[in-house]
Design an enzyme around this catalytic site. Structure first.
Site, PDB file in Angstrom:
ATOM      1  N   HIS A   1      39.910 -10.636  30.797  1.00 53.30           N
ATOM      2  CA  HIS A   1      41.002 -11.295  31.807  1.00 53.30           C
ATOM      3  C   HIS A   1      42.580 -11.109  31.493  1.00 53.30           C
ATOM      4  O   HIS A   1      42.915 -11.090  30.591  1.00 53.30           O
ATOM      5  CB  HIS A   1      40.759 -12.815  31.841  1.00 53.30           C
TER       6      HIS A   1
ATOM      7  N   THR B   1      54.039 -15.420  19.036  1.00 50.26           N
ATOM      8  CA  THR B   1      52.522 -15.255  18.834  1.00 50.26           C
ATOM      9  C   THR B   1      51.926 -15.830  19.904  1.00 50.26           C
ATOM     10  O   THR B   1      50.767 -15.510  20.441  1.00 50.26           O
ATOM     11  CB  THR B   1      52.107 -15.938  17.605  1.00 50.26           C
ATOM     12  N   ALA B   2      52.709 -16.908  20.499  1.00 51.36           N
ATOM     13  CA  ALA B   2      52.315 -17.505  21.767  1.00 51.36           C
ATOM     14  C   ALA B   2      52.410 -16.966  23.283  1.00 51.36           C
ATOM     15  O   ALA B   2      52.005 -17.523  24.135  1.00 51.36           O
ATOM     16  CB  ALA B   2      52.547 -19.181  21.646  1.00 51.36           C
ATOM     17  N   GLY B   3      53.433 -16.126  23.249  1.00 48.90           N
ATOM     18  CA  GLY B   3      53.866 -15.453  24.610  1.00 48.90           C
ATOM     19  C   GLY B   3      54.412 -16.401  25.611  1.00 48.90           C
ATOM     20  O   GLY B   3      55.348 -17.122  25.031  1.00 48.90           O
TER      21      GLY B   3
ATOM     22  N   ASP C   1      64.216 -18.608  26.823  1.00 49.01           N
ATOM     23  CA  ASP C   1      65.155 -17.285  27.091  1.00 49.01           C
ATOM     24  C   ASP C   1      64.197 -16.414  26.519  1.00 49.01           C
ATOM     25  O   ASP C   1      64.332 -15.285  26.887  1.00 49.01           O
ATOM     26  CB  ASP C   1      66.363 -17.467  26.771  1.00 49.01           C
ATOM     27  N   LYS C   2      63.399 -16.503  25.152  1.00 51.45           N
ATOM     28  CA  LYS C   2      62.673 -15.399  24.555  1.00 51.45           C
ATOM     29  C   LYS C   2      61.288 -15.754  24.526  1.00 51.45           C
ATOM     30  O   LYS C   2      60.865 -16.848  24.296  1.00 51.45           O
ATOM     31  CB  LYS C   2      63.436 -14.835  23.566  1.00 51.45           C
TER      32      LYS C   2
ATOM     33  N   HIS D   1      57.699 -16.093  22.999  1.00 49.91           N
ATOM     34  CA  HIS D   1      57.412 -16.633  21.710  1.00 49.91           C
ATOM     35  C   HIS D   1      56.557 -15.781  20.828  1.00 49.91           C
ATOM     36  O   HIS D   1      55.497 -14.809  21.820  1.00 49.91           O
ATOM     37  CB  HIS D   1      56.313 -17.864  21.920  1.00 49.91           C
TER      38      HIS D   1
END
Lengths: 302, 302
Positions: free
Chosen positions: A82, A169-171, A164-165, A167
């Site tokens: 997905h 590892t978490a996106g 603004d940027k 993460h």
């Protein structure tokens, strides 16, 4: 009558039971919140939770659940069929009772701001909450997925609404308000997939059909039937019966009929009551007053 | 999930507001009871109350309401178009949620015994609670009305189930359990009353039609339309759509169609959901699990 909001957050974990249970636990911990359902799909490597409560309860529960996802899911390691861009991937808020769409939009902004501030994930507002027409559609927002998101966010038109940027590892996550979505599939008495595809094309909004209808032709291999698989994004504006009747009318051209239909997952009672009203030819029926359960719901919610 | 019972007591007062309000007040006084609706008809000189609550709450409320009726209504002075035999005339208990019909029968016996003991009114158990086949039908029980009841009760076959002699001013009362009743009217695009009468005769149980259906042909004078006026006594066994489709099929014989239908008063959501399932051709739909509101009702009732 209490305000009730539904929230259906999607998480990028469909395999590790401990992670899924940690997310469920974070939701159940909030008093008053009802976790209606949750299910995980291993091939998608994705899980979907459905919770209901007052706006404040639901916001709190979804923030706690997102915190678990940020702690426990590493998108750099995530593989699944997905499309996805974040550990918590999408958070839709849905008005259920005594709540306007505008209130859900405000709720989504508050939740989005808190996620960026407290969890460090950038947030895109989508659907009714979108700050630009190009951000309404989730597929557009998510295009590029986790792996392409850092670069996409460099472009002015894809700067996040909060944060603004990316993460590391978490996106990133899409947060928004929308109407309840009904997954309605119509099975045709033909094994010709092209007929289902042709009908899907006629009925869906994107190719000039009914507003609030998304549709695809798919094959039900186990039954050897072609299916028109439909997502209805506003059952009040485009009701179930209208979609079914249009599919039947178009199927006639091929001498094909409808053998059956299915609703996947939850539906508000009103979606079915509206169709009953049409087929039963009910005049002047007022569901709020005449459906017994609606009185009970109002009384129970004080 | 709490047990919920509906009760729809009928009182022989449709004109004096103070009496009607005293009855309403006695019901509202019981904590947890929801008085869903009450309405009075001056020409019938009769009022109908609809309340919901747990079995114990509903029993208490209806006993207090009956006490008011015994105190304030004198049947020797009562005139009105509707057949009646008591100040509180009929008390049906209806299973709504998590309650069986058997439990409602027991509840009706307890309420009946209390009415005879505490208020001195003789009680006939009717419908599902009837102690003889001849007592199932309310019209049979009430035949002779207040004025003829003292004499009728002398006959062995019409000895009351509780109590032995007629209350001099309050008369007698029928108490029983039954399924929710749905009043469903179907309007035909003809002004020929005979067609509505012929169709009513075909569909009703008493002349060999559908079980759980009572029907009459009547004239809607203001719209110059003939109507098939229907009482459905078990919508689970004989659903709305089946009645409508049968009426349509029989009307065809006369080149007549259905212009519209109406539900009078309350209906359980399930009656409409069942018809939606039929017309939408839904396969494998489980209302308990898939209708969102059913989850909320369960959660709210703890």
């Amino acid at each position: 009558m209490a305000k009730l909001v539904e929230c259906i957050p999607n998480f990028s974990e469909g395999r590790r039971t401990t992670v899924i249970e940690a997310i469920a636990g974070a939701i159940k911990e909030v008093p008053g919140v009802i976790l209606l359902d949750y299910s995980a799909d291993a091939s998608h490597n994705r899980s979907v939770f459905t919770l209901v409560g007052t706006p404040e309860q639901v916001k709190k529960a979804v923030l706690q659940a997102a915190q678990q996802a940020v702690n426990l899911i590493d998108m750099t390691q995530h593989r699944g069929e997905h499309p996805r861009m974040g550990a918590v991937d999408v958070i839709p808020f849905v008005p259920i009772q005594n709540v306007t769409m505008d209130e859900c939009v405000i709720l989504s902004r508050e939740a989005g701001a808190a996620i960026a501030r407290e969890l460090g994930m950038p947030v895109f507002l989508y659907e009714e909450s979108a700050t630009a027409a190009s951000r309404k559609n989730l597929a557009e927002v998510r295009r590029g997925e986790f792996e392409g998101m850092a670069e996409k966010m460099q472009k002015t038109e894809w700067r996040p609404d909060f944060g603004d940027k990316l993460h590391p590892t978490a996106g990133a996550v899409a947060v928004g308000a929308r109407m309840p979505l009904i997954a309605y599939n119509i099975n045709l008495n033909t094994s010709d997939l092209n007929i289902a595809k042709a009908i899907a094309k006629i009925i869906r909004e994107s190719s000039g059909g009914l507003k609030f209808v998304k549709a695809l032709g798919v094959m039900l291999e186990d039954r050897n039937l072609a299916q028109v698989s439909i997502n209805m994004t506003n059952y009040e504006q485009t009701p179930l019966y209208r979609v079914l009747e249009l599919v039947k009318a178009e199927a006639k051209r091929y001498g094909v009929g409808v053998v059956g239909t299915e609703i996947i997952g939850l539906t508000p009672a009103k979606a079915l009551v509206d169709s009953a009203k049409y087929y039963l030819q009910l005049e002047g029926f007022d569901g709020d007053k005449q459906v017994l359960e609606n009185h009970l719901l109002r009384s129970n919610n004080g």
